[in-house]
Scaffold this motif. Structure first.
Motif, PDB file in Angstrom:
ATOM      1  N   HIS A   1      38.505  22.269  43.659  1.00  6.49           N
ATOM      2  CA  HIS A   1      37.687  23.436  43.986  1.00  6.49           C
ATOM      3  C   HIS A   1      38.401  24.718  43.576  1.00  6.49           C
ATOM      4  N   ALA A   2      37.606  25.732  43.264  1.00  5.11           N
ATOM      5  CA  ALA A   2      38.154  27.056  42.965  1.00  5.11           C
ATOM      6  C   ALA A   2      38.733  27.652  44.245  1.00  5.11           C
ATOM      7  N   VAL A   3      39.947  28.201  44.140  1.00  2.80           N
ATOM      8  CA  VAL A   3      40.585  28.858  45.289  1.00  2.80           C
ATOM      9  C   VAL A   3      40.985  30.301  44.972  1.00  2.80           C
ATOM     10  N   ALA A   4      40.709  30.737  43.748  1.00  7.49           N
ATOM     11  CA  ALA A   4      40.883  32.148  43.378  1.00  7.49           C
ATOM     12  C   ALA A   4      39.846  32.441  42.301  1.00  7.49           C
ATOM     13  N   VAL A   5      39.100  33.526  42.503  1.00  8.43           N
ATOM     14  CA  VAL A   5      38.040  33.884  41.558  1.00  8.43           C
ATOM     15  C   VAL A   5      38.010  35.388  41.346  1.00  8.43           C
ATOM     16  N   GLN A   6      37.383  35.767  40.230  1.00  7.66           N
ATOM     17  CA  GLN A   6      37.126  37.175  39.960  1.00  7.66           C
ATOM     18  C   GLN A   6      35.699  37.311  39.468  1.00  7.66           C
ATOM     19  N   TYR A   7      35.012  38.312  39.986  1.00  9.42           N
ATOM     20  CA  TYR A   7      33.667  38.666  39.539  1.00  9.42           C
ATOM     21  C   TYR A   7      33.662  40.176  39.366  1.00  9.42           C
ATOM     22  N   GLU A   8      33.529  40.612  38.134  1.00 13.17           N
ATOM     23  CA  GLU A   8      33.627  42.040  37.825  1.00 13.17           C
ATOM     24  C   GLU A   8      34.964  42.552  38.349  1.00 13.17           C
ATOM     25  N   ASN A   9      34.964  43.556  39.225  1.00 15.13           N
ATOM     26  CA  ASN A   9      36.234  44.065  39.767  1.00 15.13           C
ATOM     27  C   ASN A   9      36.445  43.615  41.213  1.00 15.13           C
ATOM     28  N   ARG A  10      35.972  42.394  41.488  1.00 12.56           N
ATOM     29  CA  ARG A  10      36.057  41.812  42.828  1.00 12.56           C
ATOM     30  C   ARG A  10      36.855  40.511  42.759  1.00 12.56           C
ATOM     31  N   LEU A  11      37.925  40.460  43.517  1.00  8.26           N
ATOM     32  CA  LEU A  11      38.810  39.287  43.544  1.00  8.26           C
ATOM     33  C   LEU A  11      38.734  38.615  44.904  1.00  8.26           C
ATOM     34  N   ALA A  12      38.895  37.288  44.895  1.00  8.13           N
ATOM     35  CA  ALA A  12      38.951  36.565  46.164  1.00  8.13           C
ATOM     36  C   ALA A  12      39.879  35.371  46.016  1.00  8.13           C
ATOM     37  N   THR A  13      40.713  35.155  47.032  1.00  6.74           N
ATOM     38  CA  THR A  13      41.600  33.996  47.057  1.00  6.74           C
ATOM     39  C   THR A  13      41.440  33.278  48.382  1.00  6.74           C
ATOM     40  N   ALA A  14      41.499  31.955  48.335  1.00  7.51           N
ATOM     41  CA  ALA A  14      41.472  31.150  49.557  1.00  7.51           C
ATOM     42  C   ALA A  14      42.843  31.156  50.221  1.00  7.51           C
ATOM     43  N   PHE A  15      43.860  31.449  49.450  1.00 16.38           N
ATOM     44  CA  PHE A  15      45.234  31.453  49.941  1.00 16.38           C
ATOM     45  C   PHE A  15      45.682  32.878  50.256  1.00 16.38           C
ATOM     46  N   HIS A  16      46.903  32.990  50.758  1.00 11.49           N
ATOM     47  CA  HIS A  16      47.465  34.271  51.213  1.00 11.49           C
ATOM     48  C   HIS A  16      48.576  34.735  50.267  1.00 11.49           C
ATOM     49  N   PRO A  17      48.254  35.497  49.224  1.00  6.53           N
ATOM     50  CA  PRO A  17      49.310  35.964  48.313  1.00  6.53           C
ATOM     51  C   PRO A  17      50.294  36.899  48.992  1.00  6.53           C
ATOM     52  N   GLU A  18      49.882  37.550  50.068  1.00  4.15           N
ATOM     53  CA  GLU A  18      50.756  38.477  50.784  1.00  4.15           C
ATOM     54  C   GLU A  18      51.834  37.742  51.570  1.00  4.15           C
ATOM     55  N   ILE A  19      51.613  36.481  51.890  1.00  2.43           N
ATOM     56  CA  ILE A  19      52.598  35.681  52.622  1.00  2.43           C
ATOM     57  C   ILE A  19      53.551  34.972  51.663  1.00  2.43           C
ATOM     58  N   SER A  20      53.016  34.557  50.521  1.00  7.18           N
ATOM     59  CA  SER A  20      53.802  33.787  49.544  1.00  7.18           C
ATOM     60  C   SER A  20      54.712  34.668  48.699  1.00  7.18           C
ATOM     61  N   ASP A  21      54.677  35.977  48.948  1.00  7.28           N
ATOM     62  CA  ASP A  21      55.460  36.906  48.133  1.00  7.28           C
ATOM     63  C   ASP A  21      55.099  36.717  46.669  1.00  7.28           C
ATOM     64  N   GLU A  22      53.792  36.650  46.397  1.00  7.92           N
ATOM     65  CA  GLU A  22      53.243  36.420  45.069  1.00  7.92           C
ATOM     66  C   GLU A  22      52.557  37.695  44.589  1.00  7.92           C
ATOM     67  N   PRO A  23      53.190  38.468  43.670  1.00  5.31           N
ATOM     68  CA  PRO A  23      52.659  39.784  43.306  1.00  5.31           C
ATOM     69  C   PRO A  23      51.484  39.778  42.328  1.00  5.31           C
ATOM     70  N   ARG A  24      51.221  38.660  41.643  1.00  8.72           N
ATOM     71  CA  ARG A  24      50.212  38.690  40.572  1.00  8.72           C
ATOM     72  C   ARG A  24      48.797  39.009  41.056  1.00  8.72           C
ATOM     73  N   VAL A  25      48.439  38.583  42.240  1.00  7.34           N
ATOM     74  CA  VAL A  25      47.088  38.843  42.730  1.00  7.34           C
ATOM     75  C   VAL A  25      46.923  40.331  43.045  1.00  7.34           C
ATOM     76  N   HIS A  26      47.868  40.907  43.770  1.00  4.82           N
ATOM     77  CA  HIS A  26      47.794  42.338  44.072  1.00  4.82           C
ATOM     78  C   HIS A  26      47.908  43.180  42.801  1.00  4.82           C
ATOM     79  N   GLN A  27      48.737  42.752  41.872  1.00  2.00           N
ATOM     80  CA  GLN A  27      48.862  43.461  40.598  1.00  2.00           C
ATOM     81  C   GLN A  27      47.537  43.462  39.851  1.00  2.00           C
ATOM     82  N   ARG A  28      46.833  42.332  39.885  1.00  3.34           N
ATOM     83  CA  ARG A  28      45.538  42.243  39.219  1.00  3.34           C
ATOM     84  C   ARG A  28      44.557  43.233  39.860  1.00  3.34           C
ATOM     85  N   LEU A  29      44.594  43.359  41.193  1.00  2.00           N
ATOM     86  CA  LEU A  29      43.733  44.342  41.862  1.00  2.00           C
ATOM     87  C   LEU A  29      44.059  45.739  41.377  1.00  2.00           C
ATOM     88  N   LEU A  30      45.335  46.090  41.307  1.00  2.00           N
ATOM     89  CA  LEU A  30      45.717  47.430  40.836  1.00  2.00           C
ATOM     90  C   LEU A  30      45.239  47.689  39.416  1.00  2.00           C
TER      91      LEU A  30
END
Length: 194
Positions: free
Chosen positions: A162-191
């Motif tokens: 199953h998809a656990v991270a998606v993007q639609y236009e300028n809208r991102l969603a993840t099933a996981f917690h990038p803020e806990i995993s110290d994973e900067p790529r998701v927040h960077q993509r938002l910026l």
């Protein structure tokens, strides 16, 4: 300076704020409709989706937030935030509402109960690199509409993927917690969407 709002009604507010600050953006905690006008993007944190939904309505934030997202405000929803961004829910509670921002059907608690929470290794599909992800009572995307890009997938206990991270236009969603995993790529993509 870029200002990223973090919806501060319930959930992983501090962790998202720290992740965004580490990337050099200013953070604003959003609890009132007028505070939405001051941000260049917003994060809907993980937490309890039904509680956040009720608080959005209690604080008169739901309609203004929907309007800002529809008008182009970049948004990231993690875990409960993914549920809030969906157009349809599976296993939602009676009366639960979403922001209807990403054409997808999301299953609440798809990976199981709290005791089934886990860390997993994923592939970040935009560049094919490995990514560590933390799932806590996580949802997954059951199905999605045209224009939705899958950024990461995970296998469920039933052997389906199953998809656990998606993007639609300028809208991102993840099933996981990038803020806990110290994973900067998701927040960077938002910026980068600002």
């Amino acid at each position: 300076m870029t200002t990223v709002g973090v919806l501060a009604l319930q959930g992983d507010v501090r962790e998202h704020a720290a992740a965004v600050s580490a990337l050099g953006a200013q953070v604003s905690l959003v609890r009132r409709p007028r505070e939405l006008d001051e941000v260049d993007a917003i994060i809907l944190p993980g937490g309890e989706s039904t509680t956040i939904d009720k608080l959005l309505r209690a604080f008169d934030l739901r309609d203004p937030l929907m309007a800002r997202i529809e008008a182009g405000l970049p948004v990231l929803g993690s875990c409960a935030g993914m549920i809030l961004l969906a157009t349809e829910l599976v296993d939602g509670i009676e009366g639960q509402q979403t922001l209807e921002a990403i054409p997808m059907t999301v299953r609440r608690n798809a990976f199981g109960r709290q005791v089934d929470s886990a860390e997993a290794s994923l592939t970040w599909l935009p560049d094919g690199s490995p990514m560590e992800a933390t799932f806590i009572r996580a949802p997954w995307v059951e199905s999605y509409g045209e224009g939705v890009e899958v950024l990461a997938t995970a296998d469920g206990a039933d052997g389906t993927t199953h998809a656990v991270a998606v993007q639609y236009e300028n809208r991102l969603a993840t099933a996981f917690h990038p803020e806990i995993s110290d994973e900067p790529r998701v927040h960077q993509r938002l910026l980068e969407l600002i």
